[in-house]
Structures are given as structure tokens and as C-alpha cells.
Design a protein around this motif. Structure first.
Motif, PDB file in Angstrom:
ATOM      1  N   ALA A 148      13.991 -18.186   8.506  1.00  0.00           N
ATOM      2  CA  ALA A 148      14.598 -18.876   7.366  1.00  0.00           C
ATOM      3  C   ALA A 148      15.991 -19.391   7.727  1.00  0.00           C
ATOM      4  O   ALA A 148      16.359 -20.516   7.368  1.00  0.00           O
ATOM      5  CB  ALA A 148      14.667 -17.931   6.164  1.00  0.00           C
ATOM      6  N   GLN A 149      16.743 -18.563   8.461  1.00  0.00           N
ATOM      7  CA  GLN A 149      18.096 -18.975   8.879  1.00  0.00           C
ATOM      8  C   GLN A 149      18.026 -20.225   9.747  1.00  0.00           C
ATOM      9  O   GLN A 149      18.815 -21.159   9.582  1.00  0.00           O
ATOM     10  CB  GLN A 149      18.768 -17.847   9.693  1.00  0.00           C
ATOM     11  CG  GLN A 149      19.239 -16.664   8.863  1.00  0.00           C
ATOM     12  CD  GLN A 149      20.532 -16.946   8.108  1.00  0.00           C
ATOM     13  OE1 GLN A 149      21.021 -18.065   8.090  1.00  0.00           O
ATOM     14  NE2 GLN A 149      21.064 -15.910   7.459  1.00  0.00           N
ATOM     15  N   ILE A 178      18.081 -27.809   8.274  1.00  0.00           N
ATOM     16  CA  ILE A 178      18.199 -28.673   7.098  1.00  0.00           C
ATOM     17  C   ILE A 178      19.651 -29.097   6.895  1.00  0.00           C
ATOM     18  O   ILE A 178      19.935 -30.251   6.563  1.00  0.00           O
ATOM     19  CB  ILE A 178      17.659 -27.947   5.837  1.00  0.00           C
ATOM     20  CG1 ILE A 178      16.146 -27.755   5.967  1.00  0.00           C
ATOM     21  CG2 ILE A 178      17.977 -28.722   4.568  1.00  0.00           C
ATOM     22  CD1 ILE A 178      15.575 -26.762   4.986  1.00  0.00           C
ATOM     23  N   GLN A 223      13.553 -13.540   7.988  1.00  0.00           N
ATOM     24  CA  GLN A 223      14.889 -14.043   7.654  1.00  0.00           C
ATOM     25  C   GLN A 223      15.461 -14.884   8.796  1.00  0.00           C
ATOM     26  O   GLN A 223      16.160 -15.868   8.548  1.00  0.00           O
ATOM     27  CB  GLN A 223      15.826 -12.877   7.333  1.00  0.00           C
ATOM     28  CG  GLN A 223      15.578 -12.308   5.940  1.00  0.00           C
ATOM     29  CD  GLN A 223      16.454 -11.117   5.635  1.00  0.00           C
ATOM     30  OE1 GLN A 223      16.526 -10.183   6.430  1.00  0.00           O
ATOM     31  NE2 GLN A 223      17.113 -11.134   4.493  1.00  0.00           N
ATOM     32  N   GLU A 230      15.626 -22.444   9.862  1.00  0.00           N
ATOM     33  CA  GLU A 230      15.187 -23.553   9.026  1.00  0.00           C
ATOM     34  C   GLU A 230      16.365 -24.088   8.203  1.00  0.00           C
ATOM     35  O   GLU A 230      16.579 -25.288   8.086  1.00  0.00           O
ATOM     36  CB  GLU A 230      14.083 -23.037   8.083  1.00  0.00           C
ATOM     37  CG  GLU A 230      13.436 -24.082   7.213  1.00  0.00           C
ATOM     38  CD  GLU A 230      12.317 -24.828   7.916  1.00  0.00           C
ATOM     39  OE1 GLU A 230      11.874 -24.338   8.972  1.00  0.00           O
ATOM     40  OE2 GLU A 230      11.924 -25.902   7.420  1.00  0.00           O
ATOM     41  N   HIS A 231      17.128 -23.149   7.664  1.00  0.00           N
ATOM     42  CA  HIS A 231      18.288 -23.472   6.845  1.00  0.00           C
ATOM     43  C   HIS A 231      19.292 -24.289   7.662  1.00  0.00           C
ATOM     44  O   HIS A 231      19.772 -25.341   7.213  1.00  0.00           O
ATOM     45  CB  HIS A 231      18.925 -22.171   6.363  1.00  0.00           C
ATOM     46  CG  HIS A 231      20.026 -22.369   5.370  1.00  0.00           C
ATOM     47  ND1 HIS A 231      19.815 -22.910   4.130  1.00  0.00           N
ATOM     48  CD2 HIS A 231      21.352 -22.096   5.447  1.00  0.00           C
ATOM     49  CE1 HIS A 231      20.953 -22.945   3.477  1.00  0.00           C
ATOM     50  NE2 HIS A 231      21.911 -22.469   4.255  1.00  0.00           N
ATOM     51  N   LEU A 276      12.788   3.793  -2.847  1.00  0.00           N
ATOM     52  CA  LEU A 276      11.764   2.755  -2.688  1.00  0.00           C
ATOM     53  C   LEU A 276      10.929   3.128  -1.472  1.00  0.00           C
ATOM     54  O   LEU A 276      11.484   3.439  -0.418  1.00  0.00           O
ATOM     55  CB  LEU A 276      12.430   1.393  -2.454  1.00  0.00           C
ATOM     56  CG  LEU A 276      11.468   0.245  -2.087  1.00  0.00           C
ATOM     57  CD1 LEU A 276      10.647  -0.188  -3.299  1.00  0.00           C
ATOM     58  CD2 LEU A 276      12.238  -0.951  -1.520  1.00  0.00           C
ATOM     59  N   LEU A 277       9.605   3.126  -1.620  1.00  0.00           N
ATOM     60  CA  LEU A 277       8.748   3.407  -0.466  1.00  0.00           C
ATOM     61  C   LEU A 277       8.755   2.162   0.420  1.00  0.00           C
ATOM     62  O   LEU A 277       8.110   1.148   0.100  1.00  0.00           O
ATOM     63  CB  LEU A 277       7.330   3.757  -0.911  1.00  0.00           C
ATOM     64  CG  LEU A 277       7.219   4.979  -1.829  1.00  0.00           C
ATOM     65  CD1 LEU A 277       5.765   5.277  -2.157  1.00  0.00           C
ATOM     66  CD2 LEU A 277       7.879   6.202  -1.199  1.00  0.00           C
ATOM     67  N   TYR A 278       9.518   2.244   1.494  1.00  0.00           N
ATOM     68  CA  TYR A 278       9.734   1.076   2.356  1.00  0.00           C
ATOM     69  C   TYR A 278      10.131   1.590   3.726  1.00  0.00           C
ATOM     70  O   TYR A 278      11.040   2.412   3.845  1.00  0.00           O
ATOM     71  CB  TYR A 278      10.861   0.218   1.772  1.00  0.00           C
ATOM     72  CG  TYR A 278      10.849  -1.231   2.226  1.00  0.00           C
ATOM     73  CD1 TYR A 278       9.972  -2.141   1.663  1.00  0.00           C
ATOM     74  CD2 TYR A 278      11.729  -1.680   3.216  1.00  0.00           C
ATOM     75  CE1 TYR A 278       9.962  -3.463   2.065  1.00  0.00           C
ATOM     76  CE2 TYR A 278      11.723  -3.010   3.625  1.00  0.00           C
ATOM     77  CZ  TYR A 278      10.835  -3.898   3.040  1.00  0.00           C
ATOM     78  OH  TYR A 278      10.825  -5.212   3.435  1.00  0.00           O
ATOM     79  N   THR A 279       9.448   1.113   4.762  1.00  0.00           N
ATOM     80  CA  THR A 279       9.677   1.673   6.097  1.00  0.00           C
ATOM     81  C   THR A 279      10.542   0.760   6.958  1.00  0.00           C
ATOM     82  O   THR A 279      10.697  -0.431   6.672  1.00  0.00           O
ATOM     83  CB  THR A 279       8.340   1.891   6.837  1.00  0.00           C
ATOM     84  OG1 THR A 279       7.710   0.617   7.009  1.00  0.00           O
ATOM     85  CG2 THR A 279       7.415   2.831   6.064  1.00  0.00           C
ATOM     86  N   GLU A 280      11.056   1.363   8.006  1.00  0.00           N
ATOM     87  CA  GLU A 280      11.860   0.629   8.973  1.00  0.00           C
ATOM     88  C   GLU A 280      11.066  -0.565   9.532  1.00  0.00           C
ATOM     89  O   GLU A 280      11.602  -1.644   9.705  1.00  0.00           O
ATOM     90  CB  GLU A 280      12.235   1.585  10.110  1.00  0.00           C
ATOM     91  CG  GLU A 280      13.416   1.138  10.902  1.00  0.00           C
ATOM     92  CD  GLU A 280      13.795   2.167  11.963  1.00  0.00           C
ATOM     93  OE1 GLU A 280      13.454   3.357  11.817  1.00  0.00           O
ATOM     94  OE2 GLU A 280      14.429   1.751  12.928  1.00  0.00           O
ATOM     95  N   ARG A 322      13.235  -8.897   8.662  1.00  0.00           N
ATOM     96  CA  ARG A 322      14.328  -9.509   9.433  1.00  0.00           C
ATOM     97  C   ARG A 322      13.819 -10.702  10.256  1.00  0.00           C
ATOM     98  O   ARG A 322      14.512 -11.694  10.426  1.00  0.00           O
ATOM     99  CB  ARG A 322      14.968  -8.482  10.369  1.00  0.00           C
ATOM    100  CG  ARG A 322      15.731  -7.368   9.651  1.00  0.00           C
ATOM    101  CD  ARG A 322      16.864  -7.913   8.826  1.00  0.00           C
ATOM    102  NE  ARG A 322      17.710  -6.877   8.265  1.00  0.00           N
ATOM    103  CZ  ARG A 322      18.202  -6.895   7.037  1.00  0.00           C
ATOM    104  NH1 ARG A 322      17.916  -7.908   6.211  1.00  0.00           N
ATOM    105  NH2 ARG A 322      18.981  -5.926   6.608  1.00  0.00           N
ATOM    106  N   ASP A 350       0.828  -1.200   0.000  1.00  0.00           N
ATOM    107  CA  ASP A 350       0.000   0.000   0.000  1.00  0.00           C
ATOM    108  C   ASP A 350       0.874   1.267   0.000  1.00  0.00           C
ATOM    109  O   ASP A 350       2.043   1.206   0.373  1.00  0.00           O
ATOM    110  CB  ASP A 350      -0.907   0.003   1.236  1.00  0.00           C
ATOM    111  CG  ASP A 350      -2.260   0.627   0.932  1.00  0.00           C
ATOM    112  OD1 ASP A 350      -2.369   1.364  -0.072  1.00  0.00           O
ATOM    113  OD2 ASP A 350      -3.210   0.389   1.698  1.00  0.00           O
ATOM    114  N   LEU A 358      11.144  -3.448   7.200  1.00  0.00           N
ATOM    115  CA  LEU A 358      12.426  -4.154   7.205  1.00  0.00           C
ATOM    116  C   LEU A 358      12.562  -5.008   8.470  1.00  0.00           C
ATOM    117  O   LEU A 358      13.064  -6.135   8.413  1.00  0.00           O
ATOM    118  CB  LEU A 358      13.595  -3.165   7.100  1.00  0.00           C
ATOM    119  CG  LEU A 358      14.967  -3.820   6.898  1.00  0.00           C
ATOM    120  CD1 LEU A 358      15.010  -4.656   5.611  1.00  0.00           C
ATOM    121  CD2 LEU A 358      16.084  -2.769   6.858  1.00  0.00           C
TER     122      LEU A 358
END
Lengths: 413, 311
Positions: A403-404, A410, A400, A406-407, A386-390, A397, A359, A393
Motif C-alpha cells: 500500500a505504501q 500515486i 501495508q 502504491e501510495h 484480541l486473538l491475533y498472532t505475530e 505488514r 478462525d 501482523l
């Protein structure tokens, strides 16, 4: 004329129905599928005199639409995102056939990563194909845009296929009040399709010679197609006057809002521009001379008209809902081309916003206006943003971190 | 502008609720925008839908971030962050929850400045996706709270939006919805339209510059095993295809080939077998079987039969 609540998808289907299309090759894809569901229901119940055929892919679907238009019937189809890309070989090919038909694209972000939400990179991929492009911001514009697109595509000076683009979710699944023309009025406006020398017949098969040897003939055909698309600019103006006379709604190739004395201007495509309208109102309430330009017609690109409208303004923010990897916003680049070398050209800032349906808040429009003012004071624009807020992010994080973990798990197993 | 969000689970009729309320506003002379926001697109998953209504054309789009009314069909969603029920609520917001618990309990739990109202919960149901009439009740309650929609207008909108259903079902929905409308009449006007954000006094977005990160970080590859086997998509099923083996001709390939999920296996004896852990109940096999040897029965009926057979 009846005014009723319709989704963007239903409005698109109504456009096809009112244009009395004969043939609808179809293939489903979210968020477009409702369009062909509506058309299928109407043809099945006999409310619409058309043949709807489900094809095995968008590649075949677009081929079928082009072939049908070559045989003299009015064809309509619809797709989105990955479907448009899958049919891309034929998007370019049928444009070369110079067959007029209308395809609705419901904009959705491209993979990877895969998403269902709106984003203009799909329609940008068809930018150089020869298809005319009309971009819509409301459900009303979609229904009307399909009628206008047939007139434009079938005009003897143009004779090119056209895409009517609408945003997934923000329009496709959103109901708004839509004035639907009577079939007789719509028919009188759209008229009969004259295929001229396109005379394929199912009962006497022929081959269409499309191969050329050497760059001379090739350049001729390609440049003629380019000139035809450019010719659509003046044809569009004629059509739009007639549309206004008949239906009372005006669709200039560039939608201008509060531009009479505007110093700071937003330029953008599609449905997010209505949010910018609200922002312009609020900014004006707060004493700003803000304005908005939205090209409805993106191919042909009305560069001269945009240049004139932007001459003498202080600063312009182009907000692109797309990104060309390694370059940036596509509309920004095109507008820079339009303004290059012009005297009294405004500063031109680039923003990327709304990727994958992200949005854009009112506060962000206000802050963009503020950055434009700062740029004006400095005499130069800041780097593209880029319209992107703290907060976004931070949320990224967290994902991520999962994901870390999970990685790592595995790797251990 | 009125900004109203409906939260529920797939199958509870939140999209229908937004359409009933949207049509009611439209009939009352308002400009309207209504839309569902799908997530997982399956029964039971959190879903929300929203309605905007104003006297002038609506330019605002997308998810409502400052709601005047949040209507919750399923109170198990309130505490679920992913459902986003409490997002953007403040002292101006009214929160209407379909719940057995009291407003005071919710007030304490949520520690919110929003006004809380309870839409009296009806009888307990096993399948939360089947709260009866909840969509119609939510729409009617919301309509009453705005105090700009007449009872009769609401009934007309409901009849129009449920027009594809049998008359008796529409009648039941209407009766129950109108009861919810009447129950909320004492609070009529509690939900008031909110204003537009100001460009002279606003919280500046906390934009960041996107940092460059190399591919090992920005595109961490997560390659998991054959997880799709472990996900029991059979739980999504509401209708169950059942093979009538005496009628089955054992052609051995049609149903298994057409099955879009590969959930029909062919046994060593040449007859098909449905993997109910993964069959989603699309019933393509029922439509394709040449001797019509696959029937469909409601999943809950099938489960009752299984329970009886095992007892």
C-alpha cells in the motif's frame, strides 16, 4: 422425520416452509441469498403455498414484513450485514408496531472495510430494537429455531418480531445432517397465527396512529415493549418443553456443556461455540475442569440464569465475535452487568476473536484456559485480548508495504 | 475424523466434489460436514471445498488446517501461495494431484513428507475451467482412498448430487468417476482419519498486543484512478449477448438501462452497442429486450466465429 444434509441457509428456508409462512418479502445479499432462492423455487413450483415478493431494498422489505404481519398473515424474511443496517430504521419501527414475524440474519462483518465473512457486529446493531434474538450454532438449530421463534414471537404475552441468527460461511454454506419434521408435526407445534387486534386490511386502508406527544405516552409504549421482551424468558421455557416433547430435541435458553464441576468456563455466541466444545473435551482429557456456556437466547438476555450458572466458578473467558468501538466485547459487558455485585462471582476475562471470519484455533482455546488459570492464581484478570498472532501482523505488514508503494507511486504521478 | 480438502478453479466443480463425497460418507453412516470456501466467486479463480466425516457428531468448523487428504483438480494451483494447497500438510497427509507429471517430480518440487498420488490427467483443454468431469473424478478417487465407502454408495451419491443434470451427463460422470474409483482401489486405506489436537502438548499461539498506530498508518488511503475501466471483466463471460440490428427497434434505453454494468452504450444513431471488454455475460439485456433482438451464444463459439471471420 427425514434426516438429510442441508446448508444453514437451506435449513433456514425449511424452517419457514415448515412454519407454513404466507408472505416472504425478499432482497438478496451474500451470504443469505440462498435462503430466498430456495423459497422462490418452492413457491414457483407450487411446493409451498406462499407469496414471495422481491422488494427494492431491505428498508421496504422489513416494512412489508411488518405490514403483512399486521394484516394477519405469517411473514418471513431474511437479510445480512449491510442489508440489516440499511433496514435498521424499520427494524426499530416494526418492533414498535408489536407485529410478530421472523427474520433470519446471516451474520457477516460490517463495512468498512467490507467483507463477506462472519462476525456479530451486524446482529449486535439490532440489540436494542425490541426484536427477540435466537442465536444458532448448528444447521439443526436453525431449522428448529425458526419454528421456535414463531411460537415465541406470536405468543400473546410477547407479540414481538424475532431474529434467528446464524453465522455466514461457518453455517450458511456448510452442510450438516438435519432432522426435518413432517409438515403436520411442525404445524401442530407452531399453530395458527392469531393477530389479535392487528387488523390491517388491504381492501379498506386505514392509518395506524404511531405518533405521541410528550414523554409520558412514549415511555409507556417503550417500557411495555421492554417488559414484553423480558416476558419472553418464561414463555421460552414453556415452548421449549413442548418442543422437546414433540421432537425430542432440547434447546435451553443457555446451552451448558460440561458445567457440572467446571472451574474454567468459555462463554460465547454462535457456531464458533462448537469448536469450544471440542476444546472443552480436549482440556478435560488433559485434566482440566473446563466448561462452556452459550446463550441461545440473546434478547431477552438471560442474565439471572447466567449469573446462577457462573456462581462459584474460578474464572470465565467471554469470547466476543464483535467489538463495540471504545468499549470492547458486547457479551462481556452484558455478562459483567449480570454478575455485578453477586457473591461468589468468578473472574471475568474478555477476548475478542473471530472478527471477519478469522478462525479460532483449538490451541487458542487451550491458551485462553491457561490464562484463566494464571488469572485465578493472581486474583485478577489480564487486559482484554484480541486473538491475533505475530504471523498475522507480519502478513498485514506486507500488505501495508504494498500500500505504501502504491501510495508513493500515486503521489508521484 | 476424516478431513479432506479439494482445490481447483471456479467452474471445475470442487463444491460438487465435496458434496458428492459428503453425501457418500453420509450414506455410509457417517456424520458429515461439507462446505465450499469462495474467494473471488468467478470462473477460473482458485476455490477450495472441504469435507469432514466422523462416527460421532462433528464440532470442528471452518477451514481444515490438518488435512488427511488434499485433492488437487488443477496442478497449476500447487505452486500458487494464494491457493493454499500445501497448507497444513505433513507426513500423515496424502496429496492427490490431477497431473501429467509423475509423483516423483512433484515429490522433488514440493520437498514434502506427504504421500503423493497422481490422478491421471485427461486430455489437455484450453479453458482450465472446463476440465471435464474432474469434480466427479476427484470425489470418487477420494472415496476409494478412504476405504470406507462402497463403490455403489459412491455412485448413488453422485447420481443424487448431479440429479439436476440430463441422464446422459450423469451417466458419463458416473462411468468416469467409477474408473477413477477403481484406479485408486490399489491405494484403498492410504488416507486415514486424523486425531484431535492435545491440550497437554501443543504449540502456544504467538499472540501479540495490537500496537496503536495513528490513522495515517493504520488507514493509509489508496485512491487510484478509474481502474474499473482497465479491468477487462469481459474475460469472465461464458455466454455472449449479440444484438441483431435488423430486429432492434432502436428504443435506445431499455437494454442500456437494465445493463447492471453499464456495458451497453447508445450510439449517435440511437442504436445500442455492447462493450465486450466489460460485459460479463449476465444476459439481463437478452431477457429485457422488447423485440427480442438480443441473442445469446456461447463465448467459445463466438470466438471461433471471430477467428474464422478474421482469417
Amino acid at each position: 422425520m427425514t434426516r438429510k444434509l442441508l446448508t444453514g441457509n437451506s435449513a433456514a428456508a425449511w424452517g419457514a416452509r415448515l412454519a407454513r409462512v404466507d408472505y416472504i418479502p425478499a432482497f438478496p445479499i451474500t451470504p443469505q441469498t440462498e435462503i430466498i432462492e430456495d423459497l422462490a423455487a418452492w413457491t414457483d413450483r407450487g411446493e409451498m403455498d406462499a407469496r414471495l415478493v422481491t422488494l427494492e431494498s431491505e428498508h421496504s422489505m422489513i416494512t412489508a414484513a411488518g405490514a403483512a404481519a399486521s394484516s394477519g398473515v405469517r411473514a418471513f424474511t431474511a437479510t445480512s450485514s449491510q442489508g440489516l443496517l440499511y433496514g435498521m430504521e424499520m427494524v426499530y419501527t416494526v418492533a414498535g408496531w408489536r407485529t410478530p414475524f421472523v427474520m433470519v440474519n446471516v451474520s457477516r462483518g460490517l463495512a468498512s472495510p467490507i467483507t463477506l465473512e462472519s462476525d456479530h457486529n451486524d446482529i449486535m446493531a439490532a440489540r436494542d430494537s425490541g426484536f427477540l434474538q435466537i442465536h444458532c450454532a448448528t444447521c439443526q438449530e436453525i431449522a428448529d429455531g425458526v419454528l421456535i421463534a414463531y411460537r415465541l414471537a406470536e405468543h400473546p404475552d410477547v407479540r414481538m418480531p424475532a431474529i434467528v441468527n446464524l453465522d455466514g460461511f461457518y453455517l450458511s454454506f456448510t452442510r450438516e445432517p438435519v432432522d426435518l419434521a413432517e409438515v403436520s408435526q411442525a404445524s401442530a407445534f407452531v399453530g395458527e397465527y392469531d393477530p389479535e387486534n392487528l387488523q390491517f386490511k388491504g381492501n379498506s386502508p386505514l392509518s395506524q396512529a404511531m405518533a405521541v406527544l410528550g414523554g409520558g405516552p412514549y415511555s409507556y409504549f417503550r417500557y411495555e415493549a421492554h417488559l414484553a421482551v423480558q416476558r419472553a424468558l418464561s414463555v421460552y421455557d414453556e415452548i421449549i418443553d413442548e418442543f422437546e416433547d414433540r421432537f425430542g430435541r432440547r434447546y435451553d435458553m443457555i446451552d451448558s456443556y460440561q458445567m457440572q464441576d467446571a472451574e474454567y468456563v468459555f462463554v460465547m455466541l454462535g457456531s464458533f461455540s462448537t469448536k469450544a466444545r471440542d476444546a472443552v473435551d480436549s482440556l478435560r482429557d488433559a485434566g482440566w475442569k473446563a466448561g462452556l456456556l452459550r446463550p441461545r437466547l440473546f434478547r431477552p438476555f438471560p442474565q439471572q440464569q447466567l449469573g446462577q450458572l457462573l456462581q462459584g466458578r474460578r474464572a470465565v473467558a467471554v469470547i466476543d465475535q464483535n467489538i463495540s468501538m471504545g468499549m470492547g466485547g458486547v457479551l462481556h459487558s452484558e455478562l459483567a452487568t449480570a454478575l455485578y455485585g453477586a457473591s461468589d462471582a468468578p473472574l471475568l476475562a474478555s477476548y475478542i476473536g473471530g472478527l471477519g471470519g478469522r478462525d479460532i484455533s483449538q490451541q487458542e482455546f487451550f491458551a485462553i484456559a491457561d490464562e484463566l488459570r494464571q488469572a485465578d492464581e493472581r486474583g485478577e484478570v489480564a487486559a482484554p485480548r484480541l486473538l491475533y498472532t505475530e504471523h498475522e501482523l507480519t502478513e498485514m505488514r506486507k500488505l501495508q508495504a504494498i500500500a505504501q508503494a502504491e501510495h508513493a507511486e500515486i503521489q508521484q504521478n | 475424523m476424516f478431513r479432506i480438502r479439494f482445490h481447483g478453479r471456479g467452474g471445475q466443480g470442487m463444491k460438487t466434489a465435496s458434496r458428492i463425497l459428503g453425501t457418500a460418507f453420509f450414506k455410509a453412516g457417517y456424520e458429515v460436514q461439507d462446505a465450499p470456501r469462495y474467494g473471488a466467486e468467478r470462473r477460473g479463480a482458485p476455490i477450495f471445498a472441504y469435507v469432514r466425516a466422523d462416527r460421532t457428531a462433528i464440532n470442528e468448523r471452518g477451514v481444515i488446517d490438518r488435512p488427511d487428504l488434499v485433492c488437487v483438480a488443477d496442478d497449476t494451483l500447487v505452486g500458487m501461495p494464494a491457493a493454499g494447497v500445501v497448507q497444513g500438510m505433513d507426513a500423515h497427509t496424502v496429496l492427490l494431484i490431477n497431473s501429467h507429471e509423475t509423483a516423483e517430480t512433484w515429490q522433488q518440487r514440493l520437498n514434502t513428507e506427504a504421500s503423493i498420488l497422481i490422478l491421471m490427467a485427461t486430455e489437455d483443454v484450453e479453458d482450465r475451467a472446463e476440465l471435464p468431469y474432474i469434480g466427479s473424478r476427484c470425489a470418487a478417487a477420494a472415496a476409494a482412498l478412504t476405504n470406507v465407502i462402497e463403490r455403489e454408495t459412491l455412485a448413488e451419491a453422485l447420481t443424487e448430487e448431479l440429479g439436476h443434470l440430463p441422464d446422459d451427463v450423469i451417466g458419463q460422470n458416473r462411468d468416469i468417476a467409477l474408473r477413477a474409483f477403481d484406479d485408486m482401489a490399489q491405494h484403498a486405506g492410504l488416507v486415514a482419519p486424523g486425531g484431535m489436537p492435545s491440550a497437554s502438548d501443543y504449540d502456544r499461539p504467538e499472540w501479540i498486543e495490537m500496537p496503536f498506530e495513528n490513522a495515517a498508518i493504520s488507514n493509509l488511503a489508496i485512491h487510484a484512478g478509474a481502474t474499473s475501466v482497465m479491468v477487462r471483466t469481459g474475460l469472465w463471460r461464458t455466454m455472449r449477448p449479440v444484438i441483431n440490428y435488423p430486429k432492434c427497434s432502436g428504443c435506445a434505453w431499455i437494454c442500456s438501462t437494465y445493463c447492471p454494468d453499464g456495458a451497453i452504450n447508445v450510439r449517435a444513431d440511437g442504436y445500442p452497442e455492447i462493450d465486450y471488454d466489460h460485459c460479463k455475460g449476465c444476459l439481463v439485456c437478452v431477457a429485457q429486450c422488447p423485440p427480442h433482438a438480443i441473442e445469446s451464444i456461447a463465448e467459445h463459439v463466438a470466438r471461433e466465429q471471430e477467428a474464422e471471420a478474421s482469417s
